[in-house]
Scaffold this motif. Structure first.
Motif, PDB file in Angstrom:
ATOM      1  N   ASP A  80     114.072  38.347 -14.392  1.00 38.20           N
ATOM      2  CA  ASP A  80     113.922  39.814 -14.358  1.00 38.20           C
ATOM      3  C   ASP A  80     113.888  40.318 -15.913  1.00 38.20           C
ATOM      4  O   ASP A  80     112.843  40.993 -16.237  1.00 38.20           O
ATOM      5  CB  ASP A  80     115.371  40.534 -13.829  1.00 38.20           C
ATOM      6  CG  ASP A  80     115.332  40.326 -12.260  1.00 38.20           C
ATOM      7  OD1 ASP A  80     114.909  39.232 -11.881  1.00 38.20           O
ATOM      8  OD2 ASP A  80     115.767  41.161 -11.756  1.00 38.20           O
ATOM      9  N   THR A 118     103.181  43.382 -10.957  1.00 38.25           N
ATOM     10  CA  THR A 118     104.255  43.975 -10.385  1.00 38.25           C
ATOM     11  C   THR A 118     104.394  43.715  -8.899  1.00 38.25           C
ATOM     12  O   THR A 118     105.492  43.744  -8.198  1.00 38.25           O
ATOM     13  CB  THR A 118     104.186  45.410 -10.588  1.00 38.25           C
ATOM     14  OG1 THR A 118     102.902  45.989 -10.126  1.00 38.25           O
ATOM     15  CG2 THR A 118     104.172  45.942 -12.026  1.00 38.25           C
ATOM     16  N   TYR A 119     103.341  43.141  -8.319  1.00 36.33           N
ATOM     17  CA  TYR A 119     103.241  42.660  -7.036  1.00 36.33           C
ATOM     18  C   TYR A 119     103.831  41.486  -6.559  1.00 36.33           C
ATOM     19  O   TYR A 119     103.998  40.851  -5.393  1.00 36.33           O
ATOM     20  CB  TYR A 119     101.905  43.061  -6.287  1.00 36.33           C
ATOM     21  CG  TYR A 119     101.466  44.276  -6.490  1.00 36.33           C
ATOM     22  CD1 TYR A 119     101.763  45.423  -5.459  1.00 36.33           C
ATOM     23  CD2 TYR A 119     100.586  44.503  -7.249  1.00 36.33           C
ATOM     24  CE1 TYR A 119     101.334  46.615  -5.365  1.00 36.33           C
ATOM     25  CE2 TYR A 119     100.234  45.903  -7.670  1.00 36.33           C
ATOM     26  CZ  TYR A 119     100.652  46.995  -6.549  1.00 36.33           C
ATOM     27  OH  TYR A 119     100.214  48.161  -6.575  1.00 36.33           O
ATOM     28  N   ASN A 121     106.894  40.380  -6.858  1.00 36.13           N
ATOM     29  CA  ASN A 121     108.358  40.972  -6.314  1.00 36.13           C
ATOM     30  C   ASN A 121     109.419  39.895  -7.362  1.00 36.13           C
ATOM     31  O   ASN A 121     110.327  39.158  -6.468  1.00 36.13           O
ATOM     32  CB  ASN A 121     108.369  40.436  -5.047  1.00 36.13           C
ATOM     33  CG  ASN A 121     107.708  41.541  -3.899  1.00 36.13           C
ATOM     34  OD1 ASN A 121     107.870  42.688  -4.471  1.00 36.13           O
ATOM     35  ND2 ASN A 121     107.195  41.046  -3.018  1.00 36.13           N
ATOM     36  N   ARG A 126     113.606  45.976  -5.697  1.00 34.69           N
ATOM     37  CA  ARG A 126     112.233  46.339  -5.604  1.00 34.69           C
ATOM     38  C   ARG A 126     111.736  47.627  -6.059  1.00 34.69           C
ATOM     39  O   ARG A 126     110.443  47.947  -6.625  1.00 34.69           O
ATOM     40  CB  ARG A 126     111.897  46.450  -4.319  1.00 34.69           C
ATOM     41  CG  ARG A 126     110.547  46.420  -3.907  1.00 34.69           C
ATOM     42  CD  ARG A 126     110.167  46.028  -2.473  1.00 34.69           C
ATOM     43  NE  ARG A 126     110.396  44.696  -2.315  1.00 34.69           N
ATOM     44  CZ  ARG A 126     110.295  43.720  -0.900  1.00 34.69           C
ATOM     45  NH1 ARG A 126     109.796  44.721  -0.040  1.00 34.69           N
ATOM     46  NH2 ARG A 126     110.477  42.965  -0.994  1.00 34.69           N
ATOM     47  N   ASN A 129     109.914  47.295  -9.497  1.00 33.81           N
ATOM     48  CA  ASN A 129     108.533  46.974  -9.298  1.00 33.81           C
ATOM     49  C   ASN A 129     107.635  48.253  -9.022  1.00 33.81           C
ATOM     50  O   ASN A 129     106.530  48.499  -9.751  1.00 33.81           O
ATOM     51  CB  ASN A 129     108.368  46.116  -7.909  1.00 33.81           C
ATOM     52  CG  ASN A 129     108.559  44.843  -8.323  1.00 33.81           C
ATOM     53  OD1 ASN A 129     108.181  44.086  -9.269  1.00 33.81           O
ATOM     54  ND2 ASN A 129     109.416  44.097  -7.340  1.00 33.81           N
TER      55      ASN A 129
END
Length: 356
Positions: A80, A118-119, A121, A126, A129
């Motif tokens: 992250d 950003t897709y 995941n 979420r 994102n």
């Protein structure tokens, strides 16, 4: 005896091995991309400096430290943080480069490429994102309005070179993003399979003893409807008294000890099941009834001499009564027969084997 449990353990072991390989692959791909960003940032910093764009050179150079932090975060399995820092630096740097140099240098292409990440995941939450995607979209609109509508600039001497290099970077990044997307999908799919297997195992296994439960035994015997089997059903004598006198923890130890004795002394082809409470079932599928009775007699003898510790200086012994069915192919009939013979023994002397 432990066929379902053993199969489950093998599946879990294989799952962990596969997951480790996939996660190693994911870590390698992430490190590769971050390293690529680091090298590209260093090159841009040098190029910007050489062509007299000192402010962009400084911004790019500061990014090197961000990517080192990101690489450290990946080593700590903190994807992250690594993804967030790298993402923000690239988008902000590309926005500034587009604003300062103009639309024709192609730095907006990098914003498009990064926005697509950003897709993936990656984030546990979420909402992050969505926030990043919104930030990228607004940033793109802002630099478009500044560089292409309100304050357009004439292409510079190096605009074509920068545009082509940014386009090449975009295409390569798309390929890497697709590869990571596949890896993330594999992890998600395997996680689903893991949870599915765990649920199946939980529904078929007794959590205390590790033996299969009544539901699993019924499923197994249904598949053996045309094979000759013999069933032994047993019940721990005076089990309630053991629980009342020594507590349920000791009662659980008795159950686990009995399950271990069955596991260690049953044939590999036998099926051992915790039927419920203090009742157990052993199904012989590949032995004669006489040999099975002899086997059960041996098991009862082992049970009688196996102690269960109740304290550091005290142990207890327990006994078991068995009812053994005839041999046949009807599991329901044989189970009922073994059950009736078991309770015949319970009503008489206990600690015995009733075969008729």
């Amino acid at each position: 005896t432990y066929s379902i449990v053993e199969k489950t353990k093998a599946k879990i072991k294989l799952y962990r091995k596969n997951m480790n390989l996939i996660k190693d692959n994911l870590t390698f791909n992430f490190k590769f991309i971050i390293t690529l960003f680091l090298v590209a940032t260093l090159l841009y910093s040098i190029v910007f400096y050489l062509v007299g764009m000192s402010e962009l050179s400084v911004i790019s150079f500061l990014g090197i430290f961000i990517y080192f932090i990101s690489l450290k975060a990946i080593d700590d399995n903190n994807y992250d943080r690594a993804f967030f820092l790298a993402h923000l630096h690239i988008v902000i740097s590309s926005m500034l480069a587009t604003t300062i140099l103009g639309w024709d240098y192609g730095f907006y292409l990098i914003i498009i490429a990064i926005a697509s990440t950003t897709y993936l995941n990656i984030f546990r939450k979420r909402i992050i994102n969505y926030l990043l995607a919104g930030f990228d979209f607004i940033g793109f609109i802002v630099v478009y309005m500044i560089s292409n509508v309100y304050f357009p600039k004439e292409p510079g001497d190096f605009s074509q070179i920068f545009y082509l290099s940014n386009l090449a970077f975009l295409l390569f990044l798309f390929a890497m993003i697709f590869k990571i997307y596949n890896t993330v999908n594999q992890i998600n799919i395997k996680d689903l399979h893991k949870h599915k297997n765990e649920l199946r195992t939980a529904s078929q296994t007794d959590h205390l003893t590790g033996l299969i439960n009544k539901r699993a035994l019924h499923s197994i015997l249904t598949k053996k409807h045309n094979k000759t089997i013999t069933i032994a059903m047993c019940d721990i004598d005076n089990f309630k008294s053991i629980n009342d006198k020594f507590g349920h923890n000791i009662g659980d130890e008795v159950l686990k000890t009995l399950a271990q004795i069955f596991t260690d002394n049953a044939n590999k082809s036998d099926i051992v099941c915790r039927w419920g409470g203090e009742e157990f079932v052993i199904v012989a599928t590949n032995t004669s009834r006489n040999n099975f009775i002899t086997q059960i007699q041996n098991i009862r003898f082992i049970i009688n001499k196996t102690p269960v510790k109740v304290s550091t200086d005290r142990s207890i012994h327990f006994t078991v009564t068995f009812g053994i069915s005839d041999s046949g192919t009807d599991p329901d009939k044989l189970t009922d027969q073994a059950d009736k013979r078991l309770y015949k023994g319970k009503r008489s002397v206990k600690n015995c084997i009733i075969t008729k």
